[in-house]
Design an enzyme around this catalytic site. Structure first.
Site, mmCIF file in Angstrom:
data_model
loop_
_atom_site.group_PDB
_atom_site.id
_atom_site.type_symbol
_atom_site.label_atom_id
_atom_site.label_comp_id
_atom_site.label_asym_id
_atom_site.label_seq_id
_atom_site.Cartn_x
_atom_site.Cartn_y
_atom_site.Cartn_z
ATOM 1 N N ASN A 140 0.814 -1.218 0.000
ATOM 2 C CA ASN A 140 0.000 0.000 0.000
ATOM 3 C C ASN A 140 0.852 1.274 0.000
ATOM 4 O O ASN A 140 1.960 1.265 0.519
ATOM 5 C CB ASN A 140 -0.926 0.030 1.223
ATOM 6 C CG ASN A 140 -1.986 -1.052 1.150
ATOM 7 O OD1 ASN A 140 -2.016 -1.836 0.198
ATOM 8 N ND2 ASN A 140 -2.834 -1.120 2.143
ATOM 9 N N VAL A 141 0.274 2.342 -0.550
ATOM 10 C CA VAL A 141 1.021 3.608 -0.635
ATOM 11 C C VAL A 141 1.566 4.012 0.727
ATOM 12 O O VAL A 141 2.703 4.452 0.861
ATOM 13 C CB VAL A 141 0.119 4.752 -1.169
ATOM 14 C CG1 VAL A 141 0.863 6.075 -1.124
ATOM 15 C CG2 VAL A 141 -0.291 4.456 -2.594
ATOM 16 N N LYS A 142 0.760 3.775 1.766
ATOM 17 C CA LYS A 142 1.186 4.275 3.093
ATOM 18 C C LYS A 142 2.504 3.644 3.548
ATOM 19 O O LYS A 142 3.248 4.251 4.305
ATOM 20 C CB LYS A 142 0.098 4.060 4.135
ATOM 21 C CG LYS A 142 -0.121 2.614 4.542
ATOM 22 C CD LYS A 142 -1.129 2.538 5.674
ATOM 23 C CE LYS A 142 -1.221 1.170 6.291
ATOM 24 N NZ LYS A 142 -1.878 0.132 5.570
ATOM 25 N N GLY A 143 2.804 2.431 3.122
ATOM 26 C CA GLY A 143 4.108 1.821 3.392
ATOM 27 C C GLY A 143 4.407 1.566 4.841
ATOM 28 O O GLY A 143 3.508 1.314 5.651
ATOM 29 N N ILE A 144 5.691 1.673 5.201
ATOM 30 C CA ILE A 144 6.124 1.407 6.580
ATOM 31 C C ILE A 144 7.488 2.060 6.806
ATOM 32 O O ILE A 144 8.255 2.241 5.850
ATOM 33 C CB ILE A 144 6.188 -0.124 6.849
ATOM 34 C CG1 ILE A 144 6.378 -0.407 8.351
ATOM 35 C CG2 ILE A 144 7.271 -0.809 6.035
ATOM 36 C CD1 ILE A 144 6.131 -1.857 8.750
#
Ligand code: B12
Length: 263
Positions: A140-144
């Protein structure tokens, strides 16, 4: 020289040692701390049982430093004590990163210039596993950890199938999306579910698609042994703390840079 052996040499330069012992209170005293749960109600006898287990594990003397009842008939222990085992740093075996870590911009540039189409990635949590946080962190775009996930990469086309996907569904979607890579997450390891599911998945891809047409098979999760790729029939295993950038860089390495070099 690999990063790991560089690190090991630095270490040996600092300490002059390739053989080390654990450190607790004083250097090389061999002290370790372990935790486990026994199916016994918490009392003195239970603590004695914990010490007995620790002794059998080679921890001697062993001291219960924490014990907490965990529901009816179970106790969680933390035991501190000495082991006589030595660690040989020369004999350490790990899977090291054997590809360059690229920026998102570089990943996009290499794909655009050398593949000349978007690279298709299909991801899922397979079997009954519903732990999607890990695969979402990668996709997902939000990533980590301050990094954006693969959806952010302009030259990657990401299909995230989510939780509890069956292997036949995954194979069908990979075919429909003309997947260059399939990314599978397995977090639950009870009764080795992660190993059984991964073997089932890789066998299904081998049966459904001829070599050369098969997508790159990647699995990830916190409790995988990264050295088990051959045994599980996959191309790469990513463990705890993986970042999207590492995965994107590996995709470029395995599907473009290395493939071209071998062609
Ligand atoms: C959140 C969570 C849940 C949530 C999941 C929500 C969701 N949508 O994901 C809910 C509440 C639904 C849940 C349910 C259950 N859970 Co749970 N859960 C957790 C918990 C607390 C955190 C997991 C997590 O999100 N980690 C954060 C992510 C970012 O880390 P990660 O998964 O490791 O991912 C990273 C890497 O491993 C890697 N990675 C992971 N996958 C992939 C894939 C690829 C392709 C790549 C490249 C990399 C990669 O990259 C990620 C980013 O760095 C863990 C305990 C813990 N602290 O870890 C238990 C845990 C995983 N759960 C556990 C259990 C037992 C369950 C249940 C069976 C409980 C029950 N009796 O109902 C159910 C099973 C549900 C199911 N059908 O799967 C156990 C598993 C034990 C085991 N040996 O298998 C754990 C370890 C807790 C425990 N100590 O008992 N759980």
């Amino acid at each position: 020289m690999s990063e790991r052996s560089e690190r090991t040499s630095q270490h040996s330069a600092q300490t002059g040692k390739q053989i080390v012992r654990p450190y607790g209170d004083t250097t090389g005293d061999g002290m370790v701390q372990v935790s486990f749960t026994l199916p016994v109600t918490h009392d003195k006898r239970a603590e004695g049982a914990a010490v007995q287990l620790a002794n059998k594990m080679g921890i001697d003397p062993a001291m219960v430093v924490h014990a907490k009842p965990m529901g009816d008939g179970f106790t969680f222990f933390v035991v501190y004590g000495r082991v006589n085992h030595l660690v040989d740093l020369n004999a350490v075996q790990v899977v090291e990163r054997d590809f360059a870590l690229l920026s998102a911009k570089d990943v996009n540039t290499v794909i655009k210039q050398r593949l000349r189409r978007k690279l298709s990635v299909v991801g899922a949590c397979i079997g009954t596993d519903a732990h999607t946080v890990g695969i979402d962190a990668i996709l997902n775009v939000k990533g980590i950890a301050g990094e954006k996930g693969l959806e952010y990469y302009r030259e990657l086309k990401v299909t995230n199938m989510g939780a509890q996907v069956s292997v036949p569904e995954l194979v069908e979607t990979a075919r429909a999306e003309k997947a260059d890579a399939v990314l599978v997450s397995q977090v639950v390891t009870q009764r080795d579910a992660h190993l059984h599911n991964t073997r089932e998945m890789s066998a299904a891809f081998r049966e459904a698609m001829p070599a050369g047409r098969r997508p790159l098979l990647i699995v990830g999760g916190p409790r995988f042994d990264e050295t088990m790729t051959d045994e599980l029939g996959v191309d790469r295993i990513f463990g705890r703390g993986t970042t999207p950038g590492e995965v994107a860089s590996y995709l470029v390495h395995a599907l473009i840079t290395q493939r071209k070099a071998m062609a």
